[in-house]
Scaffold this motif. Sequence first.
Motif, PDB file in Angstrom:
ATOM      1  N   ASP A  11       0.830  -1.198   0.000  1.00  0.00           N
ATOM      2  CA  ASP A  11       0.000   0.000   0.000  1.00  0.00           C
ATOM      3  C   ASP A  11       0.868   1.253   0.000  1.00  0.00           C
ATOM      4  OD1 ASP A  11       0.722   0.603   2.686  1.00  0.00           O
ATOM      5  OD2 ASP A  11      -0.929  -0.620   3.459  1.00  0.00           O
ATOM      6  N   SER A  12       0.231   2.418   0.014  1.00  0.00           N
ATOM      7  CA  SER A  12       0.952   3.687  -0.133  1.00  0.00           C
ATOM      8  C   SER A  12       1.850   4.009   1.052  1.00  0.00           C
ATOM      9  CB  SER A  12      -0.044   4.829  -0.349  1.00  0.00           C
ATOM     10  OG  SER A  12      -0.935   4.941   0.753  1.00  0.00           O
ATOM     11  N   VAL A  60      -4.654  -4.225  -3.473  1.00  0.00           N
ATOM     12  CA  VAL A  60      -4.716  -3.293  -2.351  1.00  0.00           C
ATOM     13  C   VAL A  60      -5.318  -1.985  -2.856  1.00  0.00           C
ATOM     14  CG1 VAL A  60      -3.404  -2.070  -0.585  1.00  0.00           C
ATOM     15  CG2 VAL A  60      -2.688  -4.356  -1.307  1.00  0.00           C
ATOM     16  N   GLY A  64      -5.436   1.499   1.347  1.00  0.00           N
ATOM     17  CA  GLY A  64      -4.495   0.554   1.934  1.00  0.00           C
ATOM     18  C   GLY A  64      -5.120  -0.719   2.435  1.00  0.00           C
ATOM     19  N   SER A 323       1.639  -3.765  -7.206  1.00  0.00           N
ATOM     20  CA  SER A 323       0.627  -4.186  -6.222  1.00  0.00           C
ATOM     21  C   SER A 323      -0.353  -5.170  -6.829  1.00  0.00           C
ATOM     22  CB  SER A 323      -0.115  -2.966  -5.662  1.00  0.00           C
ATOM     23  OG  SER A 323       0.765  -2.149  -4.962  1.00  0.00           O
TER      24      SER A 323
END
Length: 331
Positions: A11-12, A60, A64, A323
């Motif tokens: 995630d970010s 994702v 997140g 991702s």
Amino acid sequence: MPSRLPAIGVDSTGRLHVVWTRYDDGVGKIYYRAWQGSWAAPQERISPLPAYAGFPALAVDAAGQPHVVWYGIREAAVPPPTRHGAIYEIFYTGFDGLVWAPPQLISPGLPDSVNPSLAGDRTGRLHATWYQFDGHWYQVRYAQRGAVWEEPETVLATRFDAFNPDLAIGPRGQVVLAWEHHDGSSSVIQATRRISGRWDDAVDLSDGPSQARHPSVSVAPSGIVYVVWDSDDGQISVREFTSQWEPPIRLTGDGGNTYPSVAASPRGADVVWTHTAQGRSSVRYLRLGPGGTSPAARFSRRAAALGVAAALLAMMGLALLASRRRRRRRG
């Protein structure tokens, strides 16, 4: 417990999400765990007891939160009169920050559905694909989810089998999908793009006498599409789409090379695969350049063998770039 077929996403915030199949008492179950400097919690089973579940795919979202699909067997399912008598169906669950949603069946129709792939776009919409028996042939199926899962559709139905689809989402939300098209004894990689709700005509990406299998797809932020696959001659090939499909380029030249996985980025694309030679297997990695006037300029042909630790770092890097989940086979 024996475990296999992992999928990863980042995630970010840099948190790594992992799902895999673990065989509890010999029966597959889907497990999840997250890493952010350390493992955040014990591994958690997210598929229901006591039925079989395997081959997870992971995406994702922008918040997140992880979303997972897999193929599994409903409790007390009765084998239908399909070619293999299979009872596999595609299931979905997602995490809302507090709990995992109850698993949901997303593959209505004959229960012979396997090998899902999952991707998310910038708006939070999920896109899933798998292949499913229609009573005569195996067809590629596609479904998307906004607030709820929409009714799945068949992608370019034919009178031939289609196996092992993979998909990726471009920067403008366009879906790119590739799969194996089996026509008698031949196996060709085909691809299509979904634009404004319609699928383009399928394009043959592989050529030559070799049987092509196991496509992997990724789209760079620039919109450049990369599709890689392996062939029964033991080699990996790639094709790139900018304004048109460029000619295929062979990436390997020695040993046996299978199950490639590609992740695109502004720097080009990264590819990993299994390399086998002299009875030993290793994970190999290759960086594809972002542009140039010739294959030699565009593609760095230096493939590095990765040890266990390096392979994990490389896979985490690929997950951060894309991702998304790669690799398609029954298991």
